[in-house]
Design a protein around this motif. Structure first.
Motif, PDB file in Angstrom:
ATOM      1  N   LEU A 349      12.350  38.594 -27.399  1.00 27.71           N
ATOM      2  CA  LEU A 349      13.541  39.263 -26.026  1.00 27.71           C
ATOM      3  C   LEU A 349      15.060  38.353 -26.171  1.00 27.71           C
ATOM      4  CD1 LEU A 349      15.715  41.082 -25.292  1.00 27.71           C
ATOM      5  CD2 LEU A 349      13.564  41.589 -23.011  1.00 27.71           C
ATOM      6  N   SER A 350      13.829  37.288 -25.698  1.00 31.21           N
ATOM      7  CA  SER A 350      14.591  35.513 -25.170  1.00 31.21           C
ATOM      8  C   SER A 350      15.325  34.732 -26.030  1.00 31.21           C
ATOM      9  CB  SER A 350      13.834  34.432 -24.464  1.00 31.21           C
ATOM     10  OG  SER A 350      12.499  34.234 -25.709  1.00 31.21           O
ATOM     11  N   SER A 351      15.233  35.072 -27.203  1.00 26.44           N
ATOM     12  CA  SER A 351      16.072  34.408 -28.392  1.00 26.44           C
ATOM     13  C   SER A 351      17.545  35.828 -28.603  1.00 26.44           C
ATOM     14  CB  SER A 351      15.058  34.835 -29.708  1.00 26.44           C
ATOM     15  OG  SER A 351      15.254  36.197 -29.830  1.00 26.44           O
ATOM     16  N   HIS A 352      17.395  36.674 -27.825  1.00 31.33           N
ATOM     17  CA  HIS A 352      18.743  37.729 -27.923  1.00 31.33           C
ATOM     18  C   HIS A 352      19.908  36.719 -27.338  1.00 31.33           C
ATOM     19  CE1 HIS A 352      17.696  41.455 -30.486  1.00 31.33           C
ATOM     20  NE2 HIS A 352      16.615  40.471 -30.512  1.00 31.33           N
ATOM     21  N   ILE A 353      20.494  35.683 -27.764  1.00 29.62           N
ATOM     22  CA  ILE A 353      21.789  35.589 -27.078  1.00 29.62           C
ATOM     23  C   ILE A 353      23.095  35.961 -26.984  1.00 29.62           C
ATOM     24  CG2 ILE A 353      20.814  33.083 -27.233  1.00 29.62           C
ATOM     25  CD1 ILE A 353      23.090  32.414 -29.763  1.00 29.62           C
ATOM     26  N   HIS A 354      23.170  37.064 -27.994  1.00 34.66           N
ATOM     27  CA  HIS A 354      24.837  37.581 -28.058  1.00 34.66           C
ATOM     28  C   HIS A 354      24.432  39.633 -27.565  1.00 34.66           C
ATOM     29  CE1 HIS A 354      25.678  35.382 -31.007  1.00 34.66           C
ATOM     30  NE2 HIS A 354      24.835  35.579 -31.990  1.00 34.66           N
ATOM     31  N   LEU A 355      23.003  39.665 -26.927  1.00 34.63           N
ATOM     32  CA  LEU A 355      23.097  41.008 -26.160  1.00 34.63           C
ATOM     33  C   LEU A 355      23.744  40.905 -24.847  1.00 34.63           C
ATOM     34  CD1 LEU A 355      21.319  43.449 -27.091  1.00 34.63           C
ATOM     35  CD2 LEU A 355      19.547  42.487 -25.711  1.00 34.63           C
ATOM     36  N   THR A 356      24.201  42.291 -25.214  1.00 36.27           N
ATOM     37  CA  THR A 356      25.597  43.118 -23.820  1.00 36.27           C
ATOM     38  C   THR A 356      25.758  43.980 -23.276  1.00 36.27           C
ATOM     39  OG1 THR A 356      27.085  43.810 -25.521  1.00 36.27           O
ATOM     40  CG2 THR A 356      27.141  40.920 -24.402  1.00 36.27           C
ATOM     41  N   VAL A 357      23.747  44.668 -23.543  1.00 35.93           N
ATOM     42  CA  VAL A 357      24.383  45.745 -23.447  1.00 35.93           C
ATOM     43  C   VAL A 357      23.079  46.247 -23.765  1.00 35.93           C
ATOM     44  CG1 VAL A 357      25.035  48.661 -23.364  1.00 35.93           C
ATOM     45  CG2 VAL A 357      26.753  46.991 -23.042  1.00 35.93           C
ATOM     46  N   PRO A 369       9.259  42.586 -18.879  1.00 36.28           N
ATOM     47  CA  PRO A 369       8.736  40.391 -19.370  1.00 36.28           C
ATOM     48  C   PRO A 369       9.567  39.887 -18.565  1.00 36.28           C
ATOM     49  CG  PRO A 369      10.391  41.330 -20.948  1.00 36.28           C
ATOM     50  CD  PRO A 369       9.607  43.135 -20.161  1.00 36.28           C
ATOM     51  N   ASN A 370       9.530  39.402 -18.785  1.00 34.37           N
ATOM     52  CA  ASN A 370       9.948  37.436 -17.675  1.00 34.37           C
ATOM     53  C   ASN A 370      10.861  36.919 -18.300  1.00 34.37           C
ATOM     54  OD1 ASN A 370       8.744  37.579 -15.439  1.00 34.37           O
ATOM     55  ND2 ASN A 370       6.797  36.224 -15.834  1.00 34.37           N
ATOM     56  N   GLU A 371      10.694  37.234 -20.157  1.00 34.22           N
ATOM     57  CA  GLU A 371      11.965  36.423 -20.566  1.00 34.22           C
ATOM     58  C   GLU A 371      13.269  37.127 -20.356  1.00 34.22           C
ATOM     59  OE1 GLU A 371      11.017  36.699 -24.792  1.00 34.22           O
ATOM     60  OE2 GLU A 371       9.928  37.899 -24.719  1.00 34.22           O
ATOM     61  N   ILE A 372      13.642  38.131 -20.188  1.00 34.16           N
ATOM     62  CA  ILE A 372      14.479  38.980 -19.586  1.00 34.16           C
ATOM     63  C   ILE A 372      15.205  38.175 -19.385  1.00 34.16           C
ATOM     64  CG2 ILE A 372      13.784  39.863 -16.939  1.00 34.16           C
ATOM     65  CD1 ILE A 372      15.993  41.783 -20.618  1.00 34.16           C
ATOM     66  N   GLY A 373      15.379  36.982 -18.130  1.00 38.83           N
ATOM     67  CA  GLY A 373      16.188  36.219 -17.722  1.00 38.83           C
ATOM     68  C   GLY A 373      17.151  35.269 -18.962  1.00 38.83           C
ATOM     69  N   ALA A 374      16.116  35.090 -19.771  1.00 34.01           N
ATOM     70  CA  ALA A 374      16.369  34.182 -20.481  1.00 34.01           C
ATOM     71  C   ALA A 374      18.347  34.796 -21.945  1.00 34.01           C
ATOM     72  CB  ALA A 374      15.809  33.805 -21.871  1.00 34.01           C
ATOM     73  N   LEU A 391      10.380  44.035 -10.289  1.00 33.72           N
ATOM     74  CA  LEU A 391      11.226  43.447 -11.482  1.00 33.72           C
ATOM     75  C   LEU A 391      10.970  42.060 -11.087  1.00 33.72           C
ATOM     76  CD1 LEU A 391      14.742  44.260 -10.171  1.00 33.72           C
ATOM     77  CD2 LEU A 391      13.368  45.482 -11.970  1.00 33.72           C
ATOM     78  N   PRO A 392      10.997  40.933 -12.867  1.00 31.96           N
ATOM     79  CA  PRO A 392      10.406  39.834 -12.662  1.00 31.96           C
ATOM     80  C   PRO A 392      11.576  39.431 -11.386  1.00 31.96           C
ATOM     81  CG  PRO A 392      11.342  40.972 -14.542  1.00 31.96           C
ATOM     82  CD  PRO A 392      11.625  41.946 -13.843  1.00 31.96           C
ATOM     83  N   GLU A 393      11.107  37.266 -10.932  1.00 31.67           N
ATOM     84  CA  GLU A 393      11.819  37.170 -10.415  1.00 31.67           C
ATOM     85  C   GLU A 393      12.819  36.572 -11.745  1.00 31.67           C
ATOM     86  OE1 GLU A 393      13.601  35.198  -6.849  1.00 31.67           O
ATOM     87  OE2 GLU A 393      11.926  37.055  -7.600  1.00 31.67           O
ATOM     88  N   THR A 394      13.135  36.176 -12.227  1.00 33.08           N
ATOM     89  CA  THR A 394      14.223  35.793 -13.316  1.00 33.08           C
ATOM     90  C   THR A 394      14.577  37.132 -13.939  1.00 33.08           C
ATOM     91  OG1 THR A 394      12.842  36.660 -14.964  1.00 33.08           O
ATOM     92  CG2 THR A 394      12.119  34.721 -14.597  1.00 33.08           C
ATOM     93  N   ILE A 395      15.328  37.401 -13.348  1.00 35.03           N
ATOM     94  CA  ILE A 395      16.503  38.948 -13.416  1.00 35.03           C
ATOM     95  C   ILE A 395      17.150  37.737 -12.853  1.00 35.03           C
ATOM     96  CG2 ILE A 395      15.875  40.099 -11.732  1.00 35.03           C
ATOM     97  CD1 ILE A 395      16.140  42.794 -13.354  1.00 35.03           C
TER      98      ILE A 395
END
Length: 593
Positions: A349-357, A369-374, A391-395
């Motif tokens: 999921l962390s590789s998605h730099i264009h995801l807005t919604v 997952p923690n990678e949601i913060g990326a 919720l992960p702290e990375t949010i």
């Protein structure tokens, strides 16, 4: 002369039902752009039933009478030979007078949202007509004479009562690029229209088509194709599997929602340039014949759509996402997976730099997952009605997040990382295992609006959500007994506010120990079949579900020991013992050894 009628119809007017004559006038040729404003007459939303007499109509080229109460076209209009644009949408007209044929220079006609049952045959005399919008009427037929409108480029007859494809469209203009026949009752579209080679946007969704015509499978110039909500015959193969036998380089938008799909059609592999795909079920269709609904198990054909920007699969029963989902679809900007059965998100999921919604409402997610913060491009994140415990702290790293929906989860600790989301404007934390009080709302002290206002903002945006409650879920009154100690009682006590149906159903249940349950390893100390049966009947979930989803059950043994919850959280009915005649002592003494 209009430069590009389709561009005017689709781009200038995002919806064919909201066309502004003044905007249309700006799209006319250079000669018309230099004309004074007095050549435009805008009388929309005035409550008029007839034209005012204090207007000079000479040389008028554009008239907007939208959203009035006209029952017929004003007679004065029929003498305006210079008129090029006429908008009479949202009135009360039941009939068009034949004199409309006098408007020989008319290029744009919008008569949508009236009460018309047909169009006058005299329209065929308007040889310069390019745009015809007669959507949202009661039209049952179109005069054959309209086949003479050879310059038509845009036709919208959606939301009418057509049962047959009008002959005027089949043998009429070859120049039609935008054709909308959606929301009618068309069954047979086997005759190929002359405009098939020029179509760029073609909508026949929400009709009664059972077969996909051969010509419709090979629209190699079409850019937008909407086929959803048609009762296609699925035997022996779904007709959408044979769509686009050759690669289509032009198709960018495809809608195949509610087409009785079990898997995404393999024909998607020939649509490499798709940027939009809708293959779920719309909420309004869930009450109709369930045979029409898509029930997706395999979405692997979509993994080849590397240019896909918007993927919508709501209400489709999707149980799992492929492992390579995020890695293969790394250009996604909008992902809608609302109301599926997804229990976990794959890596990447962390590789998605264009995801807005990102819409994950009404699934079975217990962990984010923690990678949601990326994914710092996220502006809207909807996680309501899941099983999230925390919720992960990375949010807190989602610096562009505006909408965050956490309604109806199992969150037991207030996520303080939300305080770092300084652009957040809408938030809903109700129906969790936390209480929103003065101590928790201090997190929002640096926000322009308080929590209550943010909650109202979110709920007003995602209507209809009138069923949403305010408050928290009270946690269970006591934890699950320690599996290392003996059970103090044969049933568990539950807080009445948390699951009142369960407590009511458990009042008079007598727990009977089964002799055939092996408890020597301790793996079944927490399992009680009669208790689980009652729990299952009351709310449709076993106590394994509750313990697993709430993080309150820890396996009492190592992973190498079998435990029923490992593979079967849902109850399997046990067969009853067969009863036979009782034997008495000595009955078989005479049997030889």
């Amino acid at each position: 002369m209009i430069k590009n009628a389709h561009e005017i119809f689709v781009k200038t007017f995002d919806s064919p039902l909201n066309m502004e004559c003044s905007q249309y006038q700006k799209c006319l040729g250079d000669e018309n752009e230099s004309e004074p404003d007095t050549r435009e007459l805008a009388l929309n939303r005035q409550g008029l039933s007839k034209l005012p007499t204090n207007y000079i109509l000479d040389n008028i080229v554009s008239i907007n009478l939208e959203e009035n109460v006209f029952c017929e076209l004003p007679q004065e209009i029929f003498f305006l030979r210079s008129l090029k644009s006429l908008n009479v949408a949202k009135n009360k007209m039941k009939l068009f007078a034949n004199e409309v044929g006098n408007l020989s220079n008319l290029e744009y006609l919008n008569c949508s949202e009236n009460q018309l049952e047909t169009l006058p045959s005299s329209l065929s005399m308007i040889s310069k007509l390019l745009v015809l919008n007669a959507s949202r009427n009661n039209i049952v037929s179109i005069p054959d004479e309209l086949k003479n409108l050879k310059r038509l480029e845009t036709v919208d007859l959606s939301y009418n009562k057509l049962r047959e494809v009008p002959t005027a469209l089949v043998i009429g203009s070859k120049c039609i690029t935008y054709l909308d026949l959606s929301h009618n009752s068309l069954k047979d579209f086997s005759k190929e229209p002359k405009c098939s080679a020029s179509l760029k946007s073609f909508k026949v969704n929400d009709n009664c088509m059972v077969e996909l015509p051969v010509w419709m499978r090979c629209l190699h110039c079409v850019e937008e194709l909407c086929l959803g909500n048609n009762p296609f015959t699925c035997a022996p193969h779904h007709p959408l599997d044979n769509m686009m036998p050759l690669a289509s380089l032009t198709m960018t938008k495809l809608s195949i929602n509610s087409c009785s799909l079990k898997n995404l059609p393999i024909s998607l592999t020939n649509m490499k340039n798709l940027t939009y795909l809708d293959a779920g079920n719309h909420l309004s269709y869930l009450t109709v014949d369930r045979k029409l609904l898509n029930s997706l198990w395999d979405i692997s054909p979509a993994l080849n759509l590397s240019y896909l920007k918007e993927l919508r699969l709501p209400h489709a029963g999707l149980p799992v996402l492929p492992d390579e989902f995020w890695k293969r679809l790394n250009n996604l900007e909008v992902l809608d997976l609302e109301d599926n059965a997804v229990v976990w998100l794959p890596d990447g999921l962390s590789s998605h730099i264009h995801l807005t919604v990102l819409i994950l409402s009404c699934n079975r997610l217990a962990l984010l997952p923690n990678e949601i913060g990326a994914v710092k491009s996220l502006r809207e994140l909807r996680l309501d009605r899941n099983k999230l415990n925390e919720l992960p702290e990375t949010i807190g790293n989602l610096e562009n997040l505006i909408y965050l929906d956490l309604y109806d989860n199992e969150i037991s600790e207030f996520p303080t990382s939300i305080g770092r989301l300084h652009k957040l404007k809408s938030l809903d934390l109700e129906l969790n295992n936390i209480v929103i009080d003065e101590s928790t709302i201090k997190v929002f002290k640096d926000f322009p609006s308080g929590y209550e206002l943010m909650r109202k903002n979110l709920r007003s945006r995602f209507l209809p959500q009138n069923d949403r409650l305010i408050g928290s879920k009270a946690p269970p009154a006591c934890n699950i007994p320690n599996v290392e100690s003996d059970r103090e009682s044969d049933s568990l006590s539950w807080n009445s506010d948390y699951q009142p149906e369960i407590q009511e159903s458990m009042k008079n249940i007598a727990i009977v120990e089964e002799d055939d349950w092996d408890k020597t390893d301790g793996s079944d100390d927490f399992f009680d079949p009669e208790y689980s049966k009652a729990l299952k009947n009351s709310v449709g979930r076993s106590q394994w579900h509750w313990a697993r989803d709430n993080g309150r059950w820890v396996p009492p043994v190592g992973s190498d020991v079998f435990c029923p919850a490992d593979i079967h959280p849902d109850l399997i009915p046990r067969s009853s013992k067969k009863e036979g005649p009782e034997t008495s002592d000595g009955q078989f003494d005479d049997v030889d050894d």
